[in-house]
Motif scaffolding. Structure first.
Motif, mmCIF file in Angstrom:
data_model
loop_
_atom_site.group_PDB
_atom_site.id
_atom_site.type_symbol
_atom_site.label_atom_id
_atom_site.label_comp_id
_atom_site.label_asym_id
_atom_site.label_seq_id
_atom_site.Cartn_x
_atom_site.Cartn_y
_atom_site.Cartn_z
ATOM 1 N N ARG A 1 12.888 -1.520 -1.719
ATOM 2 C CA ARG A 1 12.071 -0.473 -2.314
ATOM 3 C C ARG A 1 12.763 0.885 -2.278
ATOM 4 O O ARG A 1 12.750 1.641 -3.255
ATOM 5 C CB ARG A 1 10.728 -0.376 -1.587
ATOM 6 C CG ARG A 1 9.787 0.679 -2.186
ATOM 7 C CD ARG A 1 8.471 0.739 -1.446
ATOM 8 N NE ARG A 1 8.628 1.188 -0.085
ATOM 9 C CZ ARG A 1 8.335 0.460 0.974
ATOM 10 N NH1 ARG A 1 7.885 -0.764 0.841
ATOM 11 N NH2 ARG A 1 8.503 0.939 2.206
ATOM 12 N N GLN B 1 0.840 -1.196 0.000
ATOM 13 C CA GLN B 1 0.000 0.000 0.000
ATOM 14 C C GLN B 1 0.875 1.245 0.000
ATOM 15 O O GLN B 1 1.788 1.372 0.812
ATOM 16 C CB GLN B 1 -0.914 0.009 1.233
ATOM 17 C CG GLN B 1 -1.728 1.264 1.403
ATOM 18 C CD GLN B 1 -2.668 1.523 0.233
ATOM 19 O OE1 GLN B 1 -3.346 0.613 -0.214
ATOM 20 N NE2 GLN B 1 -2.686 2.755 -0.250
ATOM 21 N N ASP B 2 0.618 2.171 -0.902
ATOM 22 C CA ASP B 2 1.379 3.412 -0.941
ATOM 23 C C ASP B 2 0.988 4.329 0.220
ATOM 24 O O ASP B 2 -0.110 4.234 0.768
ATOM 25 C CB ASP B 2 1.147 4.145 -2.268
ATOM 26 C CG ASP B 2 1.764 3.415 -3.441
ATOM 27 O OD1 ASP B 2 2.783 2.709 -3.228
ATOM 28 O OD2 ASP B 2 1.235 3.527 -4.565
ATOM 29 N N PRO C 1 -3.217 8.038 -2.044
ATOM 30 C CA PRO C 1 -2.259 8.649 -2.979
ATOM 31 C C PRO C 1 -2.917 9.313 -4.177
ATOM 32 O O PRO C 1 -2.339 10.241 -4.764
ATOM 33 C CB PRO C 1 -1.385 7.463 -3.404
ATOM 34 C CG PRO C 1 -1.495 6.484 -2.281
ATOM 35 C CD PRO C 1 -2.885 6.628 -1.749
#
Length: 219
Positions: free
Chosen positions: A199, A50-51, A79
């Motif tokens: 990431r 999940q951003d 987002p």
């Protein structure tokens, strides 16, 4: 949510549209942004992939009364800019009022509640949940009982994620807001650290980020 329009009811007036909400500018809401960074740590830890949530600012399009100072409203959003729930700032301020709450625990609690509302409504899932009892948690002062109510009294220190427990009344604090990763099983914590390194390549050590936020409570 954040999609709206306005139409004048007065004869002869053209249809008007309020300014579109925009992502809050960096540095505009420092206390809210710092609190959201803390809450986003819990989001990343418990919802992999999940951003991060963002702050959206809904600008004013009508003048406020002479006695008030309007600054627009700020929301915790997905987002893509969608949000659900109440703003995290006071939009009608009297002369001399601060634009953001000046109490760190209040800021973090309000932002955590707003993030929870947006996630639950727009992702259609309970968040965050207690691993032991499999039910939703809520931000509260540390050490509160089941019958605690908002405004009962001041509690020092950062807010925690509180679980109401099972039917036998075993309510409990799970972790400080921002520290849910520490409550994960060891294997899950290690996987989270690996995914973060992959990431981001490099990020500020979590301990430094936590220390920076906690100085807000000691100020």
């Amino acid at each position: 949510m954040n999609h709206f329009s306005y139409s004048s009811d007065d004869p002869g007036h053209d249809r008007r549209h309020p300014p579109e909400p925009r992502r809050a500018e960096p540095g505009q809401w420092p206390a809210l942004a710092a609190a959201l960074a803390v809450v986003n740590r819990d989001l990343m830890a418990t919802l992999p992939g999940q951003d991060a949530l963002i702050l959206m600012a809904e600008r004013l399009w009508q003048p406020r009364s002479p006695s008030g100072i309007g600054r627009g409203q700020v929301y915790v959003a997905m987002p893509d800019g969608r949000w659900h729930g109440n703003s995290v700032n006071a939009c009608d301020l009297e002369e001399g009022d601060p634009p953001e709450p000046d109490d760190a625990a209040t800021v973090l609690t309000v932002v955590a509640e707003a993030a929870q509302s947006t996630i639950m409504e727009l992702l259609r899932q309970v968040w965050p949940t207690c691993r032991e009892h499999k039910i939703g948690m809520h931000p509260r002062p540390a050490g509160t009982a089941e019958d605690w109510y908002q405004g009962e009294g001041d509690t020092a220190g950062p807010p925690v994620w509180w679980c109401p427990g099972s039917r036998d009344g075993r309510c409990h604090d799970v972790s400080q807001v921002g520290e849910l990763a520490a409550a994960l099983p060891g294997k899950q914590r290690r996987a989270l650290r690996r995914s973060e390194r992959k990431r981001d390549g490099f990020r500020q050590p979590r301990s430094q980020t936590t220390a920076h936020w906690l100085t807000f409570f000691d100020a």
